[in-house]
Design a protein around this motif. Structure first.
Motif, PDB file in Angstrom:
ATOM      1  N   ILE A  55      43.117  40.782  38.710  1.00 53.59           N
ATOM      2  CA  ILE A  55      44.022  41.651  39.460  1.00 53.59           C
ATOM      3  C   ILE A  55      44.126  41.193  40.907  1.00 53.59           C
ATOM      4  CG2 ILE A  55      44.331  43.990  40.373  1.00 53.59           C
ATOM      5  CD1 ILE A  55      43.038  45.015  37.775  1.00 53.59           C
ATOM      6  N   LEU A  56      42.970  40.895  41.521  1.00 52.05           N
ATOM      7  CA  LEU A  56      42.973  40.459  42.918  1.00 52.05           C
ATOM      8  C   LEU A  56      43.700  39.126  43.087  1.00 52.05           C
ATOM      9  CD1 LEU A  56      39.340  41.444  44.014  1.00 52.05           C
ATOM     10  CD2 LEU A  56      41.475  42.583  44.615  1.00 52.05           C
ATOM     11  N   GLU A  57      43.543  38.220  42.127  1.00 55.60           N
ATOM     12  CA  GLU A  57      44.255  36.934  42.198  1.00 55.60           C
ATOM     13  C   GLU A  57      45.763  37.147  42.083  1.00 55.60           C
ATOM     14  OE1 GLU A  57      41.389  33.349  40.798  1.00 55.60           O
ATOM     15  OE2 GLU A  57      42.287  34.512  39.176  1.00 55.60           O
ATOM     16  N   PHE A  58      46.171  38.056  41.206  1.00 58.86           N
ATOM     17  CA  PHE A  58      47.603  38.347  41.067  1.00 58.86           C
ATOM     18  C   PHE A  58      48.169  38.889  42.374  1.00 58.86           C
ATOM     19  CE2 PHE A  58      50.848  41.617  40.319  1.00 58.86           C
ATOM     20  CZ  PHE A  58      51.858  40.824  39.770  1.00 58.86           C
ATOM     21  N   VAL A  59      47.440  39.822  42.982  1.00 62.92           N
ATOM     22  CA  VAL A  59      47.886  40.410  44.245  1.00 62.92           C
ATOM     23  C   VAL A  59      47.980  39.341  45.335  1.00 62.92           C
ATOM     24  CG1 VAL A  59      47.238  41.992  46.109  1.00 62.92           C
ATOM     25  CG2 VAL A  59      47.045  42.722  43.717  1.00 62.92           C
ATOM     26  N   GLU A  60      46.986  38.446  45.369  1.00 64.75           N
ATOM     27  CA  GLU A  60      46.983  37.390  46.391  1.00 64.75           C
ATOM     28  C   GLU A  60      48.175  36.455  46.205  1.00 64.75           C
ATOM     29  OE1 GLU A  60      44.779  36.623  49.848  1.00 64.75           O
ATOM     30  OE2 GLU A  60      44.477  38.148  48.309  1.00 64.75           O
ATOM     31  N   LYS A  61      48.450  36.068  44.966  1.00 66.70           N
ATOM     32  CA  LYS A  61      49.586  35.183  44.691  1.00 66.70           C
ATOM     33  C   LYS A  61      50.903  35.860  45.040  1.00 66.70           C
ATOM     34  CE  LYS A  61      47.404  32.486  40.983  1.00 66.70           C
ATOM     35  NZ  LYS A  61      47.423  32.164  39.528  1.00 66.70           N
ATOM     36  N   LEU A  62      51.008  37.155  44.750  1.00 66.75           N
ATOM     37  CA  LEU A  62      52.238  37.888  45.071  1.00 66.75           C
ATOM     38  C   LEU A  62      52.426  37.985  46.585  1.00 66.75           C
ATOM     39  CD1 LEU A  62      54.657  39.453  44.031  1.00 66.75           C
ATOM     40  CD2 LEU A  62      53.224  41.511  43.909  1.00 66.75           C
ATOM     41  N   THR A  63      51.340  38.182  47.313  1.00 61.99           N
ATOM     42  CA  THR A  63      51.407  38.217  48.778  1.00 61.99           C
ATOM     43  C   THR A  63      51.924  36.889  49.311  1.00 61.99           C
ATOM     44  OG1 THR A  63      49.540  39.751  48.899  1.00 61.99           O
ATOM     45  CG2 THR A  63      50.073  38.528  50.898  1.00 61.99           C
ATOM     46  N   TYR A  64      51.357  35.782  48.832  1.00 60.42           N
ATOM     47  CA  TYR A  64      51.752  34.457  49.318  1.00 60.42           C
ATOM     48  C   TYR A  64      53.179  34.119  48.908  1.00 60.42           C
ATOM     49  CZ  TYR A  64      46.660  33.884  49.864  1.00 60.42           C
ATOM     50  OH  TYR A  64      45.343  34.044  50.198  1.00 60.42           O
TER      51      TYR A  64
END
Length: 366
Positions: A103-112
């Protein structure tokens, strides 16, 4: 930045936001943002931020912290903000596993993906982001030598604390002449390495050629997100050589009565504490993580130890205690190595230059 741009600060409600308004003389707008995963609250934050950006129509939105990043970058993209900048100052996902990590990786990728530029505040974070394919290399840039804000070495200076102030504080903390004080500054939680630090300190043995060791803990005890082990809490409470003073608005006096920083964190972006300690003339023992292993150079201004390794941490603390020549050399180098690489004005000028460059490029294209 206020000399060159109209600046608006956005963060959650609280006295800290009011302090920023007064200290920096800028407009501030409160928007609630939870530090935890709260989908309903996060959607409200996103909508509030979007409405603000549509009203203000800024040229630049620059976010810090993971939650502000996902909310701010998504809202800025939806609102058509041309320059969407996000600073990465640490990745909580480094210590996460399983579903939470995904979940955290998905959020980070979406932010970038929503940002036009991503600024890791250390080379280690830059490499980690590339290695895990969170975004394309062209979006990434480390400003200056790293750090989000640099360090004001005129403020964090040994000369700012008088001998009288030091003596009064030592008396209050029951630090005696000849004591060697290891200081930790930060939240007292598990992923800051506090369990290992307390265990390592408790295992130190006083010898004829070593000073009496004390451990000074400066920071709030957080029992909700990442609580300490019960044995650690018991040792902090009952060991007379461990001094815990809670949160302190001004940490300089506590550095001034200390001899070395012990900072065995599991993960960081580019830790201000290590720069602050160095600027105050203290060598540091840090864990081998990005940021820490860029500020500290082994055997020059401190010691780097493996993450979560109590025994190596204890050995490093013993060396600081017993090897006077080594300690004196490290201490002598500490302040100069911060001044030459991370002076705040240098970081500010580099960031201001980045802002001007981005705005000018867009004007040229138009």
């Amino acid at each position: 930045m206020s000399n060159h741009f109209e600046v608006i600060g956005v963060s959650s409600h609280g006295k800290e936001l009011d302090e920023v308004k007064n200290d920096e003389n800028i407009e501030v707008i409160p928007i609630d943002m939870s530090r935890q995963m709260t989908p309903v609250k996060d959607m409200k934050s996103l909508w509030s931020t979007y409405r603000l950006l549509k009203k203000e129509k800024p040229q630049i939105v620059h976010t810090h912290t993971p939650k502000a990043g996902i909310v701010g970058m998504l809202a800025a993209k939806m609102a058509g903000v041309p320059h969407r900048l996000h600073t990465v100052a640490g990745l909580p996902l480094m210590e996460a596993t399983g579903t939470k990590r995904k979940i955290l990786e998905f959020v980070e990728k979406l932010t970038y993906a929503s940002a036009t530029k991503v600024y890791p505040n250390s080379q280690g974070l830059f490499d980690f982001i590339l290695e895990h394919n969170y975004t394309d290399k062209y979006k990434l840039k480390v400003i200056g030598n790293g750090s989000s804000n640099g360090i004001d070495t005129s403020f964090f200076s040994p000369g700012q604390i008088t001998d009288t102030q030091k003596e009064l504080l030592k008396k209050e903390l029951k630090i005696e002449a000849g004591d060697f004080v290891f200081v930790f500054v930060g939240r007292l939680v598990g992923d800051k390495g506090i369990n290992e630090l307390v265990n390592a300190f408790s295992g130190l043995k006083n010898t004829e050629n070593s000073k009496r060791a004390k451990l000074l803990l400066v920071g709030p005890l957080e029992e909700d997100l990442d609580p300490l082990h019960p044995d650690t809490l018991n040792e902090i409470k009952n060991n007379p050589d461990i001094i815990s003073v809670g949160f302190q608005r001004d940490v300089r006096p506590y550095f001034a009565v200390s001899d070395a920083l012990a900072f065995p964190s599991y993960r960081e972006g580019f830790p201000n504490v290590v720069m602050q300690a160095g600027a105050m003339g203290l060598p540091s023992i840090v864990s081998n993580i990005n940021g820490c292993n860029e500020i500290i150079i082994e055997d020059q201004n401190g010691i780097i130890v493996p993450v979560k390794n109590t025994e190596k941490l204890k050995e490093a603390m013993e060396r600081m205690l017993t090897d006077t020549g080594y300690y004196d050399r490290s201490r002598m180098n500490a302040r100069e190595m911060i001044q030459s690489r991370y002076e705040q004005s240098v970081v500010w000028e580099a960031l201001l230059g980045e802002y001007h460059k981005l705005v000018k490029e867009r004007e040229y294209r138009v």
